[in-house]
Design a protein around this motif. Sequence first.
Motif, PDB file in Angstrom:
ATOM      1  N   PRO A  33       8.568 -85.932  -1.617  1.00  0.00           N
ATOM      2  CA  PRO A  33       7.367 -85.096  -1.639  1.00  0.00           C
ATOM      3  C   PRO A  33       6.971 -84.718  -3.058  1.00  0.00           C
ATOM      4  O   PRO A  33       7.774 -84.803  -3.991  1.00  0.00           O
ATOM      5  N   PHE A  34       5.734 -84.296  -3.207  1.00  0.00           N
ATOM      6  CA  PHE A  34       5.205 -83.950  -4.524  1.00  0.00           C
ATOM      7  C   PHE A  34       6.010 -82.822  -5.159  1.00  0.00           C
ATOM      8  O   PHE A  34       6.349 -81.832  -4.514  1.00  0.00           O
ATOM      9  N   THR A  35       6.300 -82.992  -6.441  1.00  0.00           N
ATOM     10  CA  THR A  35       6.888 -81.937  -7.258  1.00  0.00           C
ATOM     11  C   THR A  35       6.146 -81.903  -8.589  1.00  0.00           C
ATOM     12  O   THR A  35       5.542 -82.893  -9.004  1.00  0.00           O
ATOM     13  N   GLU A  36       6.186 -80.768  -9.245  1.00  0.00           N
ATOM     14  CA  GLU A  36       5.612 -80.669 -10.582  1.00  0.00           C
ATOM     15  C   GLU A  36       6.431 -81.534 -11.546  1.00  0.00           C
ATOM     16  O   GLU A  36       7.644 -81.674 -11.387  1.00  0.00           O
ATOM     17  N   PRO A  37       5.793 -82.105 -12.567  1.00  0.00           N
ATOM     18  CA  PRO A  37       6.564 -82.863 -13.552  1.00  0.00           C
ATOM     19  C   PRO A  37       7.445 -81.936 -14.380  1.00  0.00           C
ATOM     20  O   PRO A  37       7.157 -80.752 -14.532  1.00  0.00           O
ATOM     21  N   THR A  65      -1.807 -92.608 -22.341  1.00  0.00           N
ATOM     22  CA  THR A  65      -0.835 -91.539 -22.527  1.00  0.00           C
ATOM     23  C   THR A  65       0.489 -91.869 -21.842  1.00  0.00           C
ATOM     24  O   THR A  65       0.524 -92.559 -20.826  1.00  0.00           O
ATOM     25  N   CYS A  66       1.567 -91.353 -22.406  1.00  0.00           N
ATOM     26  CA  CYS A  66       2.891 -91.536 -21.807  1.00  0.00           C
ATOM     27  C   CYS A  66       3.214 -90.424 -20.809  1.00  0.00           C
ATOM     28  O   CYS A  66       3.855 -90.678 -19.784  1.00  0.00           O
ATOM     29  N   ARG A  67       2.784 -89.211 -21.103  1.00  0.00           N
ATOM     30  CA  ARG A  67       2.989 -88.092 -20.177  1.00  0.00           C
ATOM     31  C   ARG A  67       1.637 -87.437 -19.927  1.00  0.00           C
ATOM     32  O   ARG A  67       0.992 -86.955 -20.860  1.00  0.00           O
ATOM     33  N   TYR A  68       1.220 -87.442 -18.673  1.00  0.00           N
ATOM     34  CA  TYR A  68      -0.137 -87.047 -18.324  1.00  0.00           C
ATOM     35  C   TYR A  68      -0.116 -86.227 -17.046  1.00  0.00           C
ATOM     36  O   TYR A  68       0.609 -86.547 -16.099  1.00  0.00           O
ATOM     37  N   TYR A  69      -0.927 -85.166 -17.029  1.00  0.00           N
ATOM     38  CA  TYR A  69      -1.053 -84.335 -15.830  1.00  0.00           C
ATOM     39  C   TYR A  69      -2.518 -83.956 -15.692  1.00  0.00           C
ATOM     40  O   TYR A  69      -3.106 -83.393 -16.614  1.00  0.00           O
ATOM     41  N   GLN A  70      -3.092 -84.288 -14.550  1.00  0.00           N
ATOM     42  CA  GLN A  70      -4.504 -83.993 -14.289  1.00  0.00           C
ATOM     43  C   GLN A  70      -4.647 -83.181 -13.010  1.00  0.00           C
ATOM     44  O   GLN A  70      -4.021 -83.484 -11.994  1.00  0.00           O
ATOM     45  N   SER A 103       7.842 -92.448 -19.735  1.00  0.00           N
ATOM     46  CA  SER A 103       9.174 -92.519 -20.345  1.00  0.00           C
ATOM     47  C   SER A 103      10.252 -92.170 -19.328  1.00  0.00           C
ATOM     48  O   SER A 103      11.344 -92.728 -19.357  1.00  0.00           O
ATOM     49  N   GLY A 104       9.953 -91.254 -18.417  1.00  0.00           N
ATOM     50  CA  GLY A 104      10.900 -90.889 -17.365  1.00  0.00           C
ATOM     51  C   GLY A 104      10.766 -91.727 -16.113  1.00  0.00           C
ATOM     52  O   GLY A 104      11.534 -91.561 -15.164  1.00  0.00           O
ATOM     53  N   GLN A 105       9.778 -92.648 -16.088  1.00  0.00           N
ATOM     54  CA  GLN A 105       9.539 -93.567 -14.982  1.00  0.00           C
ATOM     55  C   GLN A 105       9.310 -92.836 -13.649  1.00  0.00           C
ATOM     56  O   GLN A 105       9.826 -93.232 -12.612  1.00  0.00           O
ATOM     57  N   ARG A 106       8.513 -91.774 -13.699  1.00  0.00           N
ATOM     58  CA  ARG A 106       8.182 -91.027 -12.484  1.00  0.00           C
ATOM     59  C   ARG A 106       6.686 -90.703 -12.482  1.00  0.00           C
ATOM     60  O   ARG A 106       6.047 -90.599 -13.529  1.00  0.00           O
ATOM     61  N   ALA A 107       6.148 -90.518 -11.271  1.00  0.00           N
ATOM     62  CA  ALA A 107       4.746 -90.136 -11.110  1.00  0.00           C
ATOM     63  C   ALA A 107       4.605 -89.346  -9.819  1.00  0.00           C
ATOM     64  O   ALA A 107       5.426 -89.469  -8.906  1.00  0.00           O
ATOM     65  N   GLY A 108       3.557 -88.534  -9.746  1.00  0.00           N
ATOM     66  CA  GLY A 108       3.323 -87.750  -8.541  1.00  0.00           C
ATOM     67  C   GLY A 108       1.841 -87.600  -8.269  1.00  0.00           C
ATOM     68  O   GLY A 108       1.017 -87.671  -9.188  1.00  0.00           O
ATOM     69  N   SER A 115      -1.348 -92.474   4.198  1.00  0.00           N
ATOM     70  CA  SER A 115      -0.218 -93.266   4.684  1.00  0.00           C
ATOM     71  C   SER A 115       0.940 -93.241   3.696  1.00  0.00           C
ATOM     72  O   SER A 115       2.097 -93.375   4.075  1.00  0.00           O
ATOM     73  N   GLU A 116       0.635 -93.073   2.414  1.00  0.00           N
ATOM     74  CA  GLU A 116       1.676 -93.032   1.385  1.00  0.00           C
ATOM     75  C   GLU A 116       2.235 -91.630   1.194  1.00  0.00           C
ATOM     76  O   GLU A 116       3.435 -91.435   1.027  1.00  0.00           O
ATOM     77  N   ALA A 117       1.322 -90.641   1.189  1.00  0.00           N
ATOM     78  CA  ALA A 117       1.699 -89.311   0.711  1.00  0.00           C
ATOM     79  C   ALA A 117       1.676 -88.235   1.784  1.00  0.00           C
ATOM     80  O   ALA A 117       2.269 -87.181   1.598  1.00  0.00           O
ATOM     81  N   GLY A 118       0.968 -88.466   2.896  1.00  0.00           N
ATOM     82  CA  GLY A 118       0.881 -87.441   3.917  1.00  0.00           C
ATOM     83  C   GLY A 118       0.193 -86.186   3.397  1.00  0.00           C
ATOM     84  O   GLY A 118      -0.559 -86.218   2.429  1.00  0.00           O
ATOM     85  N   GLU A 119       0.492 -85.059   4.035  1.00  0.00           N
ATOM     86  CA  GLU A 119      -0.147 -83.802   3.659  1.00  0.00           C
ATOM     87  C   GLU A 119       0.521 -83.138   2.465  1.00  0.00           C
ATOM     88  O   GLU A 119      -0.030 -82.221   1.874  1.00  0.00           O
ATOM     89  N   THR A 120       1.730 -83.593   2.100  1.00  0.00           N
ATOM     90  CA  THR A 120       2.483 -82.911   1.046  1.00  0.00           C
ATOM     91  C   THR A 120       2.452 -83.642  -0.286  1.00  0.00           C
ATOM     92  O   THR A 120       3.015 -83.165  -1.261  1.00  0.00           O
ATOM     93  N   GLY A 121       1.799 -84.809  -0.343  1.00  0.00           N
ATOM     94  CA  GLY A 121       1.795 -85.573  -1.580  1.00  0.00           C
ATOM     95  C   GLY A 121       3.090 -86.338  -1.758  1.00  0.00           C
ATOM     96  O   GLY A 121       3.954 -86.368  -0.878  1.00  0.00           O
ATOM     97  N   LEU A 122       3.250 -86.960  -2.905  1.00  0.00           N
ATOM     98  CA  LEU A 122       4.465 -87.729  -3.148  1.00  0.00           C
ATOM     99  C   LEU A 122       4.836 -87.732  -4.617  1.00  0.00           C
ATOM    100  O   LEU A 122       4.013 -87.487  -5.497  1.00  0.00           O
ATOM    101  N   THR A 123       6.101 -87.999  -4.856  1.00  0.00           N
ATOM    102  CA  THR A 123       6.624 -88.309  -6.188  1.00  0.00           C
ATOM    103  C   THR A 123       7.347 -89.638  -6.054  1.00  0.00           C
ATOM    104  O   THR A 123       8.084 -89.850  -5.084  1.00  0.00           O
TER     105      THR A 123
END
Length: 201
Positions: free
Chosen positions: A41-45, A105-110, A137-142, A180-188
């Motif tokens: 589920p989605f988490t803050e970076p 950008t390498c680290r981005y939050y919108q 750099s951390g190979q993660r996205a949300g 289908s990917e993220a549902g109501e809670t988003g994803l990481t």
Amino acid sequence: MYLAIAGALCATALVPGTASAAPRSHTASAGLTNTESQIGPFTEPAFAATCDWHRFGEGEIPPWWLMFRDPLCVEYSKRDITFDNGGALRFLVAEPSRFALAMVTCRYYQKDHWSVQTTTGATPWVTWDGQYWWDKSGQRAGARLSGFRIHGTSVGIGDAVAALRPVYPELADALEEYGSEAGETGLTTALPYSPLCSTAG
């Protein structure tokens, strides 16, 4: 995922009712192997606490020098995607520059706030809020979409897809794929290795 939704909205914003098929976006784990166990589920970076937020109004293009910010954290108002006052056109003109800035950008939050309506002051057809981030750099996205409303009524993603399907099929497709990917809670999820960002970070 963000690009798919924004692109679908661009395709339908100026020509509502089009029934042409839009290309489906790659899933969040495209190009990765054995990533299913890395999706949650989605988490803050991890860098969220260090964000210096840059906020932009309707159709406003960020300055180019923001590409050197690390992390780059932006918030966009997209509440004036309206046909009769040029708001939809201003949105379409601004988005390519916003995309280009984000991609380097390498680290981005919108964070952004969407609203689509026919005329100024009309009840919006659809509104929602988005959050999208990556850390190459951390190979993660949300990604997370929330606050869906159709004609002013709170709905879930499935309800929004059903309501949009007859008039905005491309946008409905993009939101359905997101659902289908993220549902109501988003994803990481995991990202592919980035040599440039891994070296820099």
